[in-house]
Design a protein around this motif. Structure first.
Motif, PDB file in Angstrom:
ATOM      1  N   ILE A  83     -12.377  29.068  84.821  1.00 26.76           N
ATOM      2  CA  ILE A  83     -13.626  28.335  84.636  1.00 26.76           C
ATOM      3  C   ILE A  83     -13.616  27.512  83.357  1.00 26.76           C
ATOM      4  O   ILE A  83     -14.336  26.513  83.254  1.00 26.76           O
ATOM      5  CB  ILE A  83     -14.836  29.308  84.682  1.00 26.76           C
ATOM      6  N   THR A  84     -12.797  27.861  82.395  1.00 27.20           N
ATOM      7  CA  THR A  84     -12.747  27.116  81.138  1.00 27.20           C
ATOM      8  C   THR A  84     -12.228  25.685  81.334  1.00 27.20           C
ATOM      9  O   THR A  84     -12.419  24.844  80.465  1.00 27.20           O
ATOM     10  CB  THR A  84     -11.884  27.851  80.105  1.00 27.20           C
ATOM     11  N   ALA A  85     -11.624  25.391  82.463  1.00 29.66           N
ATOM     12  CA  ALA A  85     -11.129  24.042  82.766  1.00 29.66           C
ATOM     13  C   ALA A  85     -12.193  23.173  83.424  1.00 29.66           C
ATOM     14  O   ALA A  85     -11.929  22.008  83.738  1.00 29.66           O
ATOM     15  CB  ALA A  85      -9.919  24.137  83.689  1.00 29.66           C
ATOM     16  N   LEU A  86     -13.394  23.703  83.615  1.00 28.17           N
ATOM     17  CA  LEU A  86     -14.443  22.980  84.348  1.00 28.17           C
ATOM     18  C   LEU A  86     -14.776  21.631  83.719  1.00 28.17           C
ATOM     19  O   LEU A  86     -15.030  20.668  84.432  1.00 28.17           O
ATOM     20  CB  LEU A  86     -15.699  23.845  84.454  1.00 28.17           C
ATOM     21  N   GLU A  87     -14.757  21.536  82.411  1.00 30.72           N
ATOM     22  CA  GLU A  87     -15.091  20.274  81.741  1.00 30.72           C
ATOM     23  C   GLU A  87     -14.175  19.143  82.219  1.00 30.72           C
ATOM     24  O   GLU A  87     -14.636  18.048  82.538  1.00 30.72           O
ATOM     25  CB  GLU A  87     -14.956  20.439  80.234  1.00 30.72           C
TER      26      GLU A  87
END
Length: 180
Positions: A83-87
């Protein structure tokens, strides 16, 4: 931190291409600064070279992270986007799904998106492709995989699953210890 091997790079780029298509090259070839992918403790980080040089001063055992965690390699050596790659996924996504306000909460709790929660979808979105889910105010909520094509969605019943859940912003709270 070490550079990715050829096999690791291929796995990362193939997974990212499912969500952002040919925009993968925009992650690497940026006009402002050179960005790279690095592996540290089975996690892949996306960071600028200047940040990487500063992180080199920290001993490897004491370094927690450097840059943005894009994903991690599982024990079977498969790459999984976190989820940290969502940006970055939201910025460069090829296909997007907008969710009605009533469906936002169910998705953030880890459930799939059904047709009645669907507000809009990018045209010509095929089946089994990666999509980024957004609120109606264009706030990224997470990402998933389409269960049906747009043509199949039009004729589906209201309780049919449209998008399979992959990750959502609720994971920051649910799995706080596993993110880093």
């Amino acid at each position: 931190m070490r550079p990715l091997t050829q096999e690791e790079t291929t796995a990362v780029f193939e997974k990212l291409a499912k969500y952002i298509g040919e925009n993968v090259m925009q992650l690497v070839e940026r006009p402002d600064e050179t960005y790279v992918f690095r592996l540290h403790k089975d996690r892949v980080y996306y960071c600028s070279e200047s940040l990487l040089k500063m992180a080199a001063c920290v001993p490897r055992k004491e370094l927690l992270s450097c840059g943005t965690c894009i994903g991690k390699f599982t024990k079977t050596h498969k790459f999984r986007i976190t989820i940290t790659a969502l940006e970055y996924l939201a910025r460069y996504a090829k296909y997007k799904v907008w969710v009605k306000q009533g469906g936002e909460q169910t998705f953030v709790y880890g459930n799939h998106i059904v047709k009645r929660h669907l507000a809009r979808i990018t045209e010509n979105c095929p089946k089994n492709t990666g999509v980024v889910l957004l609120s109606q105010n264009d706030i990224p909520l997470g990402f998933g995989v389409t269960a049906r094509s747009v043509a199949e969605m039009r004729s589906a019943d209201p309780e049919a699953i449209i998008v399979f859940h992959q990750a959502d912003v609720g994971e920051y709270l649910r799995s706080e210890g596993d993110i880093l």
